[in-house]
Every structure is written in C-alpha cells, then in structure tokens.
Scaffold this motif. Structure first.
Motif: not given
Length: 123
Positions: A20-34
């Motif tokens: 499985l794959s999951c993409v978070v689109p966009g760039k104006s943020f940072s991602i913590n836990d997934m």
C-alpha cells in the motif's frame, strides 16, 4: 485541508503480498507521525502500524514480522508492505498523517486521513 491519496489495495490469495502507498500532496507543511489503520467487517478501526518522522516504527502484534511500514520523506509518502497475508487481514486500510501546518497565521498540528483502500485476502 489536506487529502491523503492511497493506492495498492486489491484481492489477493492467502500467503500473498501487497504493498500500500499513501501520498500527502502539497509542500507547505511538515509531517510528523504517519500510520496505517484498518477496519474489518463488523470490527472497530484499529492501528496496524505507525512510523515517526525519523523512521521509528511500531506494529500491532498480529502483523509483527509480516508487515513493514516505511516512508519517503522527500516524497511525503508512506508505504505498508504486507507479506504472508491471512484472511483475517481483510479490511479497509486507511493511512493517516499528523501534519504541522500554518492555519490563520498560527502553526497547528492536525490529523488527516485517506479515503481507504480495500484489501481482501481469499483463503
């Protein structure tokens, strides 16, 4: 608002593998836990695996040794490699991400979800 986009579900025979794959689109943020959750027929949604931004992973006991969570921070993507699949793994799988973003001039942390992808394991 951030919409996570999942892919990779399907119908597989017991003992097989899916990724499985999951993409978070966009760039104006940072991602913590997934992470990845699942909800089987007639069951509550449960956490399957999670991964921190530095790559530390945690698993539900039932999938330990069979599933592997990973992420590509440069592509804002999280993966779930599922091996030795069993009929009890049949569920809708949801990815989730805790995102740090700027909302109305304030930095906040919010949880976002994918739309879910069906995994069906035939015995």
């Amino acid at each position: 608002q951030v919409q996570l986009v999942e892919s990779g579900g399907g119908l597989i025979q017991a003992g097989g593998s899916l990724r499985l794959s999951c993409v978070v689109p966009g760039k104006s943020f940072s991602i913590n836990d997934m992470g990845w959750y699942r909800q089987g027929p007639g069951k509550q949604r449960e956490l399957v695996a999670s991964i921190t931004s530095s790559g530390s992973a945690h698993y539900k006991d039932a999938v330990q040794g069979r599933f592997t969570i990973s992420r590509d921070n440069a592509k804002n993507t999280v993966f779930l490699q599922m091996n030795s699949l069993k009929s009890e793994d049949t569920a809708v799988y949801y990815c989730t991400a805790n995102i740090r973003e700027r909302v109305l001039s304030l930095w906040t942390e919010n949880d976002y979800w994918g739309q879910g992808t069906q995994v069906t394991v035939a015995s």
